[in-house]
Design an enzyme around this catalytic site. Structure first.
Site, PDB file in Angstrom:
ATOM      1  N   CYS A   1     -29.226 -33.074 -58.589  1.00  0.00           N
ATOM      2  CA  CYS A   1     -27.799 -33.373 -58.771  1.00  0.00           C
ATOM      3  C   CYS A   1     -27.647 -34.887 -58.912  1.00  0.00           C
ATOM      4  O   CYS A   1     -27.923 -35.636 -57.969  1.00  0.00           O
ATOM      5  CB  CYS A   1     -26.999 -32.873 -57.570  1.00  0.00           C
ATOM      6  SG  CYS A   1     -25.317 -33.524 -57.534  1.00  0.00           S
TER       7      CYS A   1
ATOM      8  N   VAL B   1     -21.857 -30.412 -53.766  1.00  0.00           N
ATOM      9  CA  VAL B   1     -22.520 -31.587 -53.205  1.00  0.00           C
ATOM     10  C   VAL B   1     -22.258 -32.753 -54.161  1.00  0.00           C
ATOM     11  O   VAL B   1     -21.985 -32.523 -55.341  1.00  0.00           O
ATOM     12  CB  VAL B   1     -24.047 -31.340 -53.051  1.00  0.00           C
ATOM     13  CG1 VAL B   1     -24.323 -30.393 -51.923  1.00  0.00           C
ATOM     14  CG2 VAL B   1     -24.691 -30.871 -54.352  1.00  0.00           C
TER      15      VAL B   1
ATOM     16  N   SER C   1     -18.823 -38.014 -54.950  1.00  0.00           N
ATOM     17  CA  SER C   1     -19.680 -39.205 -54.959  1.00  0.00           C
ATOM     18  C   SER C   1     -18.908 -40.511 -55.091  1.00  0.00           C
ATOM     19  O   SER C   1     -19.272 -41.525 -54.505  1.00  0.00           O
ATOM     20  CB  SER C   1     -20.728 -39.091 -56.070  1.00  0.00           C
ATOM     21  OG  SER C   1     -20.120 -39.111 -57.335  1.00  0.00           O
TER      22      SER C   1
HETATM   23  N1  LIG Z   1     -17.171 -35.186 -59.076  1.00  0.00           N
HETATM   24  C1  LIG Z   1     -18.155 -34.671 -58.141  1.00  0.00           C
HETATM   25  C2  LIG Z   1     -19.097 -33.713 -58.872  1.00  0.00           C
HETATM   26  C3  LIG Z   1     -20.037 -32.985 -57.917  1.00  0.00           C
HETATM   27  C4  LIG Z   1     -20.751 -31.828 -58.599  1.00  0.00           C
HETATM   28  O1  LIG Z   1     -20.414 -31.426 -59.718  1.00  0.00           O
HETATM   29  N2  LIG Z   1     -21.764 -31.304 -57.908  1.00  0.00           N
HETATM   30  C5  LIG Z   1     -22.494 -30.154 -58.419  1.00  0.00           C
HETATM   31  C6  LIG Z   1     -24.004 -30.405 -58.367  1.00  0.00           C
HETATM   32  S1  LIG Z   1     -24.478 -31.756 -59.424  1.00  0.00           S
HETATM   33  C7  LIG Z   1     -22.258 -28.953 -57.519  1.00  0.00           C
HETATM   34  O2  LIG Z   1     -22.335 -29.054 -56.325  1.00  0.00           O
HETATM   35  N3  LIG Z   1     -21.984 -27.794 -58.119  1.00  0.00           N
HETATM   36  C8  LIG Z   1     -21.831 -26.562 -57.384  1.00  0.00           C
HETATM   37  C9  LIG Z   1     -20.649 -25.780 -57.839  1.00  0.00           C
HETATM   38  O3  LIG Z   1     -19.941 -26.216 -58.770  1.00  0.00           O
HETATM   39  O4  LIG Z   1     -20.429 -24.712 -57.277  1.00  0.00           O
HETATM   40  C10 LIG Z   1     -18.894 -35.856 -57.506  1.00  0.00           C
HETATM   41  O5  LIG Z   1     -18.899 -36.946 -58.099  1.00  0.00           O
HETATM   42  O6  LIG Z   1     -19.412 -35.707 -56.400  1.00  0.00           O
END
Ligand SMILES: N[C@@H](CCC(=O)N[C@@H](CS)C(=O)NCC(=O)O)C(=O)O
Length: 224
Positions: A10, A50, A64
């Site tokens: 990620c 995450v 993040s």
């Molecule tokens: N805008 C968020 C994006 C976080 C994100 O998209 N995380 C993904 C992994 S890279 C996730 O946990 N996806 C699981 C889901 O959508 O259920 C950040 O910057 O933290």
């Protein structure tokens, strides 16, 4: 102990790992299988994503960029957000470029096609070749832009290393793990990435190994 809930490939989680390392803050990693929707994790982040950081005082910070801003305010010793209004605006613009545009066009799309589809969603149809072709086109455009920037500046957003570099490198490191960065055609971008790779704070990312998915042969090499 400070805890970061993350997923290995990620890019947003990797960005936070790099920030914590740059700020010399100790933390432990907790790999979260977000697709399992674990109730304790959903309590921390109802969006089920995450990274999530739980700080020493128990504060849980989600997203993040929110984590980056929180860490800048809570631990201002090694500032990454830039100095001065214009520089900070440029740092934020470029961090958003990689978190939005690059993620959508390259890093997150690639991980979805090559890893998540098969391993998590049990979709064995294989990566969509039309999507992979698009990703290949887009990554050249992004590397060309990085080269253009570092031809004019020492680091992406100016003369100081910043959150813009951290964010871009976090996203690129995921693509590089999978061996899909055409470094040979983008010398200036490659030189910039080599400088980041040689920072001690990047070492932990370079030793990441995903069970069952080996990194590209040059992934851990400082001289690649
Ligand atoms: N805008 C968020 C994006 C976080 C994100 O998209 N995380 C993904 C992994 S890279 C996730 O946990 N996806 C699981 C889901 O959508 O259920 C950040 O910057 O933290």
């Amino acid at each position: 102990m400070r805890t970061l809930y993350h997923y290995w490939l990620c890019p947003f989680s990797r960005k936070v790992r790099l920030i914590l390392a740059e700020k010399k803050l100790d933390f432990e990693l907790e790999a979260e299988r977000t697709w399992e929707r674990r109730p304790e994790f959903m309590d921390l982040n109802p969006a089920g994503k995450v990274p999530v950081l739980v700080d020493l005082n128990g504060t849980a910070v989600v997203d993040s960029m929110a984590i980056a801003e929180y860490l800048e305010e809570a631990y201002p010793e090694h500032l990454l957000i830039g100095t001065g209004l214009a520089h900070r605006a440029e740092v934020r613009r470029l961090a958003a470029w990689f978190d939005d545009k690059f993620a959508q066009e390259v890093s997150v799309s690639l991980v979805l096609e090559k890893i998540l589809k098969r391993n998590l969603y049990k979709d064995h149809s294989g990566p969509n070749s039309a999507v992979l072709r698009l990703i290949k086109t887009y990554i050249h455009e992004h590397l060309t832009y990085i080269s253009w920037l570092v031809d004019r500046r020492k680091w992406l957003a100016g003369d100081e290393f910043s959150l813009a570099d951290v964010t871009a490198a976090a996203h690129l490191s995921v693509v590089d793990y999978l061996g899909d960065v055409p470094w040979d055609k983008h010398e200036l971008a490659k030189d910039w990435y080599a400088r980041i790779k040689s920072r001690p704070t990047f070492r932990a990312l370079l030793s990441d190994r995903l069970p069952g998915i080996a990194p590209s042969s040059h992934y851990g090499d400082l001289d690649f």
